[in-house]
Design a protein around this motif. Structure first.
Motif, short mmCIF file in Angstrom:
data_model
loop_
_atom_site.label_atom_id
_atom_site.label_comp_id
_atom_site.label_asym_id
_atom_site.label_seq_id
_atom_site.Cartn_x
_atom_site.Cartn_y
_atom_site.Cartn_z
N LEU A 192 31.71 18.42 54.58
CA LEU A 192 31.54 19.18 55.87
C LEU A 192 29.99 19.29 56.04
O LEU A 192 29.76 19.22 57.50
CB LEU A 192 32.10 20.42 55.60
N ARG A 196 28.12 17.82 59.73
CA ARG A 196 27.59 18.65 60.44
C ARG A 196 26.18 18.60 60.55
O ARG A 196 25.55 18.93 61.85
CB ARG A 196 27.98 20.38 60.25
N TRP A 197 25.36 18.41 59.37
CA TRP A 197 23.93 18.50 59.52
C TRP A 197 23.17 17.19 59.19
O TRP A 197 22.08 17.47 60.01
CB TRP A 197 23.46 19.32 58.00
#
Length: 199
Positions: A192, A196-197
């Motif tokens: 995750l 996202r990053w």
């Protein structure tokens, strides 16, 4: 060869540079922790695995050896894969492989199947350290890297030290299968964060 994009190259504001590199470092350290824990945590479950799967001592030794072999085989290809497919894509694919192999290892009904899934788990985890390290270190100036290295060394010391105790509690409180099942939430968290990053 470009292993990972710098924040400036990703369209991030200048003020976000520090936040971005800390996020990349956090993803790398999580992957590093996952890899190290899996090298050491399974040994405490050998007696239970041996009884459940009717495995010999020699066969039980292959549970860890297969994982380390998977790591060793895939690591030299990290730079080439990252150059061809992109660091983020390869990192995410590695986490997905590790995630599904961990669940499959927990469901293994024979020692042969468990060893095979551990080898695949190692192949998935084997790219997390070199890719994470490349993505992280290129974001830090040479003068800042000793501080980063200190944090990495701390994780490198804590993971092997804590793994037997954590493994013992898991085996006593749940079962040996949860040694592998509990990798799934860690891998899912890393996945995750990577989606996202990472730029």
């Amino acid at each position: 060869m470009q292993i990972a994009a710098r924040p400036q190259d990703c369209g991030l504001p200048f003020g976000s540079t520090m936040d971005y590199r800390k996020r990349v470092a956090a993803i790398y350290l999580l992957g590093f922790f996952i890899d190290l824990v899996n090298m050491f945590i399974t040994s405490v479950a050998y007696p239970d695995i041996g009884r459940a799967l009717h495995a010999s001592v020699a066969q039980l030794g292959w549970i860890s050896t297969a994982y380390i072999a998977g790591l060793t085989v895939v690591m030299p290809f990290s730079a080439r894969l990252a150059a061809y497919y992109g660091s983020k894509t390869v990192f995410i694919a590695s986490l997905l492989t590790f995630f599904f192999a961990s669940i499959a290892a927990g469901q293994a009904d024979s020692i042969g199947a468990l060893i095979a899934w551990r080898a695949l788990q190692g192949l998935g985890g084997g790219l997390l350290i070199p890719l994470g390290q490349s993505m992280t270190y290129r974001l830090y100036r040479p003068a800042e890297r000793p501080g980063l290295s200190s944090v990495i060394m701390l994780v490198g010391l804590l993971a092997p030290a804590l793994s037997p105790a954590i493994g013992g509690m898991i085996v006593d409180g749940l079962s040996w299968r949860w040694i592998f099942y509990l990798n799934a939430p860690l891998a899912a968290l890393a996945l995750l964060l990577a989606v996202r990053w990472l730029q």
